[in-house]
Design an enzyme around this catalytic site. Structure first.
Site, PDB file in Angstrom:
ATOM      1  CB  CYS A   1     -40.767  20.318 -20.978  1.00 38.35           C
ATOM      2  SG  CYS A   1     -39.553  18.981 -20.930  1.00 38.35           S
TER       3      CYS A   1
ATOM      4  CB  CYS B   1     -37.795  22.289 -23.491  1.00 36.77           C
ATOM      5  SG  CYS B   1     -38.955  21.078 -24.157  1.00 36.77           S
TER       6      CYS B   1
ATOM      7  CG  HIS C   1     -41.258  18.247 -25.431  1.00 36.35           C
ATOM      8  ND1 HIS C   1     -40.933  18.142 -24.089  1.00 36.35           N
ATOM      9  CD2 HIS C   1     -42.552  17.851 -25.532  1.00 36.35           C
ATOM     10  CE1 HIS C   1     -41.989  17.707 -23.420  1.00 36.35           C
ATOM     11  NE2 HIS C   1     -42.982  17.522 -24.265  1.00 36.35           N
TER      12      HIS C   1
ATOM     13  CG  HIS D   1     -35.487  12.094 -19.706  1.00 43.08           C
ATOM     14  ND1 HIS D   1     -36.846  12.058 -19.969  1.00 43.08           N
ATOM     15  CD2 HIS D   1     -35.357  11.710 -18.406  1.00 43.08           C
ATOM     16  CE1 HIS D   1     -37.499  11.691 -18.885  1.00 43.08           C
ATOM     17  NE2 HIS D   1     -36.625  11.457 -17.920  1.00 43.08           N
TER      18      HIS D   1
ATOM     19  CD  GLN E   1     -33.823   8.759 -14.253  1.00 41.46           C
ATOM     20  OE1 GLN E   1     -33.506   9.062 -13.108  1.00 41.46           O
ATOM     21  NE2 GLN E   1     -34.967   8.166 -14.539  1.00 41.46           N
TER      22      GLN E   1
END
Length: 348
Positions: free
Chosen positions: A70, A73, A118, A171, A173
């Site tokens: 990932c 991470c 994660h 996450h 944006q």
């Protein structure tokens, strides 16, 4: 909140946000990265009156990487695993997207990593962690507002593969648009028409009507969450500060302090809507902020819209002919039913 600004190996900006003032961030990105080359272009559609970002370089973006690879991470040099975050841990991290939809004169796209864990989600954050994320959204809004090409900042989270998320790490944006988005322009038109017809503020009047209706889900001293009268999505909640402000920078301390509890409770209720044993509820969480230089900015109201495309257990709401072809939504779940269900699944 401590802010540490650094750079990745290809020159993109990377920012650590820490809750501890003594955090030290000196790790260096040792990956052999080539400079980012983007082809973002904004094209105007004269018939629809909107704009489209053409970004062919995004075809090569990371897509559901294998376990242990990932890019969000922390880096683990001992395992020869190097990611977009050079340090071995972090609280919240922001960096320029390597595959941006908007870049240069066409705006800017950033990734916001909410936690280094994660396998968690935003709903798993503590109130302190959620408050830190709110501080990050506010800081990014303030900093991007200073860029001359940016007209509007959009902080959002896509959650779940059903939404189209290609990285499972928690996450969101931030998009910094070089124009006012069509959705916001439509709001401005409605606000101006309401002002001309009644002399009042449309956001204030809508909020007053919704607070008196049967669709309130959560209410605090500074925030109220409700399913709107004309909800487009099966389960859709709008979250408003009771004191009207134009963007995240204008929230007062009371609203900032109360936000984590209200928002985390909403997310946790979304995960309980469809019952035990169901996969996590896919959702989009979207902050609506006033553009920075648009006429009518003073009448705008900051608010968050949270909605899921799942309409019932095992079934999704697809944007088919009417929605995609004519922008006319058809909602299978009455807003009053959605609000009642969201009240029923309160935390115990």
């Amino acid at each position: 909140m401590k802010k540490t600004v650094t750079a990745l190996a290809d020159g993109r900006e990377l920012i650590y946000y820490d809750s501890r003032d003594d955090a030290v961030r000196e790790a260096v990105d040792r990956r052999p990265l080539e400079p980012v080359a983007t082809t973002s272009e904004i094209r105007h559609d004269p018939l629809r009156g909107d704009s489209v970002a053409i970004a062919s370089h995004r075809q090569g973006r990371t897509y559901h990487p294998p376990a242990g690879q990932c890019p969000l991470c922390p880096t683990d040099a001992a395992l020869d695993r190097f990611s977009e975050i050079p340090d071995r841990d972090y609280d919240v991290v922001v960096f320029e997207n390597r595959f941006p939809s908007l870049a240069g004169d066409a705006g800017r796209c950033e990734v916001v990593c909410f936690t280094s864990d994660h396998d968690s989600s935003f709903a798993d954050l503590t109130a302190e962690q959620a408050a830190l994320v709110l501080g990050v959204w506010t800081d990014r809004t303030a900093e991007l507002a200073e860029l001359p090409q940016v007209e509007q900042v959009f902080c959002f989270e896509n959650r779940g593969p059903e939404i189209g998320v290609t990285l499972g790490h928690p996450h969101g944006q931030v998009y910094a648009y070089p124009f006012v988005t069509p959705r916001t322009e439509r709001m401005f038109r409605s606000v101006a028409e309401h002002r001309a017809a009644t002399g009042g503020n449309l956001f204030d009047d809508v909020l007053a009507r919704e607070r008196a209706a049967r669709r309130v889900v959560l209410a605090g001293e500074h925030w109220v969450a409700f399913v709107p009268h004309a909800a487009h999505w099966p389960y859709e909640v709008h979250l408003y500060p009771l004191r009207r402000v134009r963007d995240l920078r204008e929230l007062d301390e009371g609203a900032r302090a109360e936000f984590p509890g209200i928002y985390l409770e909403l997310l946790r209720r979304f995960d309980r809507i469809f019952g035990e044993g169901e996969p996590p509820t896919p959702y989009i969480s979207a902050w609506h902020q006033a553009p920075f230089r648009a006429a009518g900015r003073a009448d705008f109201a900051l608010h968050l819209e949270l909605f899921t495309i799942r309409r019932t257990s095992g079934k999704l709401k697809f944007l088919a002919g009417s929605e995609s072809g004519m922008d006319v939504f058809i909602n299978d779940v009455p807003p009053e039913t959605a609000a009642r269900r969201l009240r029923e699944v309160a935390s115990t």
